[in-house]
Enzyme design. Structure first.
Site, PDB file in Angstrom:
ATOM      1  N   HIS A 241       6.565  -2.081  -4.724  1.00 16.54           N
ATOM      2  CA  HIS A 241       6.512  -2.751  -3.438  1.00 16.54           C
ATOM      3  C   HIS A 241       7.949  -3.092  -3.064  1.00 16.54           C
ATOM      4  O   HIS A 241       8.716  -3.548  -3.919  1.00 16.54           O
ATOM      5  CB  HIS A 241       5.677  -4.031  -3.496  1.00 16.54           C
ATOM      6  CG  HIS A 241       4.248  -3.791  -3.847  1.00 16.54           C
ATOM      7  ND1 HIS A 241       3.511  -4.664  -4.630  1.00 16.54           N
ATOM      8  CD2 HIS A 241       3.404  -2.780  -3.538  1.00 16.54           C
ATOM      9  CE1 HIS A 241       2.279  -4.214  -4.772  1.00 16.54           C
ATOM     10  NE2 HIS A 241       2.189  -3.059  -4.130  1.00 16.54           N
ATOM     11  N   GLU A 279       2.149   2.400  -2.048  1.00 17.54           N
ATOM     12  CA  GLU A 279       0.971   2.432  -1.181  1.00 17.54           C
ATOM     13  C   GLU A 279       1.247   1.628   0.088  1.00 17.54           C
ATOM     14  O   GLU A 279       0.624   0.605   0.338  1.00 17.54           O
ATOM     15  CB  GLU A 279      -0.291   1.922  -1.915  1.00 17.54           C
ATOM     16  CG  GLU A 279      -0.034   1.031  -3.135  1.00 17.54           C
ATOM     17  CD  GLU A 279       0.222  -0.423  -2.782  1.00 17.54           C
ATOM     18  OE1 GLU A 279       0.252  -0.766  -1.588  1.00 17.54           O
ATOM     19  OE2 GLU A 279       0.412  -1.222  -3.712  1.00 17.54           O
TER      20      GLU A 279
END
Length: 326
Positions: A241, A279
Site C-alpha cells: 500500500h 490492489e
C-alpha cells in the site's frame, strides 16, 4: 588513469565514492586511486581486462559500470570467479549478469540475514496457514542513490513517536483521503499504527528522498492477508500500500525512483519472494498506470467488501530482467 576521458563520481551508501572514467570504449573504475575494474565495452556486454580480487569491491565497481552504462547487461571475466554472484558460460568465461548483481542484498540493505529465515508453518486465527515471519527490523532498511533524480532514496521503519503528526497530516489531506479513506484524529491514527506495529504480517515504512520523509508504505505478507482468497498467494509473496504525502515529491520521475526502491527492497528482503502485488481501487487510473510502467501486470479486477480493486502483480523475473535501477 585514462587519457582524455569522461569522468563520473558514483556515491555509495556508506559515504564512499567511486571514480569512473570512460574513453573510447574503455571503462575504468577507481577508489582512492586504486584501480578496481577495467572493462572493454562492446554493445550489451563488456570484457573485463583487469579486476580487483576483493568480492565486495568488485561488486561495487560492477554496479558503477551498470549504472553508467545501462545498455550493458553482463561482464565477462577470464579469472577471479566468485560463485556467489557469477555463472560460467559455454566458453569457460565467468559472467556477472546485471540482474544477478541487483539481487545481492548486502550492497543495499544495511542489515540483512545471512540466509533466508527458516520455514516453520503456523495457523492464524482466521484459519490461514502460513510461515512464521521474522521479527521486524528497526531503523533504516534500504538506501540507494538514484541517478535518475540525483538523490538518495531510502526506506526506514516508521517510528510512532517521531512520525505520528506527519502520518496524520498526510492521511487528512484531501488527495490522500480520497483513496485511503483514513482521515481522523491524532489518537485514532496512533491506535491504528500501534495495531500495525503489533501485527507480524505488515511492515510500516517511511520513504525518504535525501533523508526527507515524503511517503508512507505498508508492505505485507499476502498469504495471511485479506487479499489471499482473491489470487493464488504464495508463502513469500508481498503486497504494498502506498501513500505520497509531500506534494513536492509527486510526479512520474519520483514515482519511478521510489517504486523501484520499494520493490527492490522487498525482493531483497527475502530471496524466496516471487511476486509483489498491489490492489489499488479500480478507478485509480494514475496509480495503475504507474504500476504498469514498472512492469506490474493487471490480470483482473475483483470486489473487496469495501471497494472494486485492480489486482496488480509484479513477478521477480520481470523486475530484474530489465532492471531500471540507476
Amino acid at each position: 588513469m585514462l587519457g582524455k576521458s569522461q569522468h563520473h563520481s558514483i556515491p555509495l551508501p556508506d559515504g564512499q565514492r567511486l571514480d569512473v572514467f570512460d574513453h573510447s570504449g574503455l571503462w575504468l573504475c577507481q577508489s582512492n586511486d586504486q584501480d578496481l575494474l577495467v572493462v572493454q565495452l562492446d554493445g550489451k556486454s563488456g570484457t573485463v581486462q583487469q579486476s580487483v580480487d576483493d568480492p565486495a569491491l568488485l561488486r561495487r565497481a560492477a554496479y558503477a559500470c551498470f549504472v553508467t552504462h545501462p545498455e550493458v547487461n553482463s561482464l565477462r571475466f577470464s579469472d577471479h570467479f566468485h560463485a556467489g554472484f557469477m555463472v560460467q558460460d559455454d566458453n569457460d568465461n565467468y559472467v556477472l549478469e546485471r540482474d544477478m548483481l541487483w539481487q545481492w542484498p548486502e550492497d543495499w540493505l544495511p542489515k540483512c540475514l545471512d540466509r533466508p529465515y527458516p520455514v516453520t508453518m503456523t495457523m492464524d486465527t482466521s484459519g490461514r496457514r502460513h510461515p512464521v515471519r521474522p521479527a521486524k527490523p528497526a531503523g533504516e532498511v534500504y538506501r540507494r542513490y538514484d541517478r535518475g533524480i540525483e538523490a538518495w532514496v531510502s526506506l526506514r521503519m516508521l517510528d510512532i513517536d517521531t512520525d505520528l503528526d506527519r502520518f496524520m497530516r498526510w492521511q487528512n489531506s484531501q488527495r490522500v483521503a480520497a483513496f485511503w479513506e483514513q482521515g481522523g484524529t491524532l489518537e485514532e491514527h496512533r491506535r491504528y499504527l500501534e495495531e500495525q506495529a503489533s501485527d507480524p504480517r505488515v511492515l510500516n515504512l517511511i520513504g525518504c528522498i535525501d533523508d526527507e520523509p515524503f511517503a508512507y508504505f505498508e508492505a505485507y505478507w499476502t498469504k495471511e492477508d485479506r487479499i489471499a482468497p482473491y489470487y493464488d498467494a504464495d508463502n513469500f509473496d508481498r503486497g504494498i500500500h502506498m501513500l505520497v504525502g509531500e506534494e513536492h515529491h509527486r510526479g512520474p520521475h519520483k514515482v519511478k525512483a521510489w517504486l523501484n526502491a520499494l520493490c527492490h527492497y522487498l525482493f531483497l528482503d527475502d530471496c524466496r519472494t516471487r511476486r509483489i502485488v498491489s490492489e489499488p481501487r479500480s478507478d485509480n487510473d494514475r496509480m495503475i498506470q504507474h504500476l504498469q510502467a514498472r512492469r506490474f501486470a493487471k490480470p483482473k479486477e475483483f470486489d473487496f467488501p469495501h471497494k472494486r480493486a485492480a489486482l496488480m502483480v509484479l513477478h521477480r523475473e520481470a523486475f530484474f530482467e530489465r532492471c531500471e535501477l540507476s
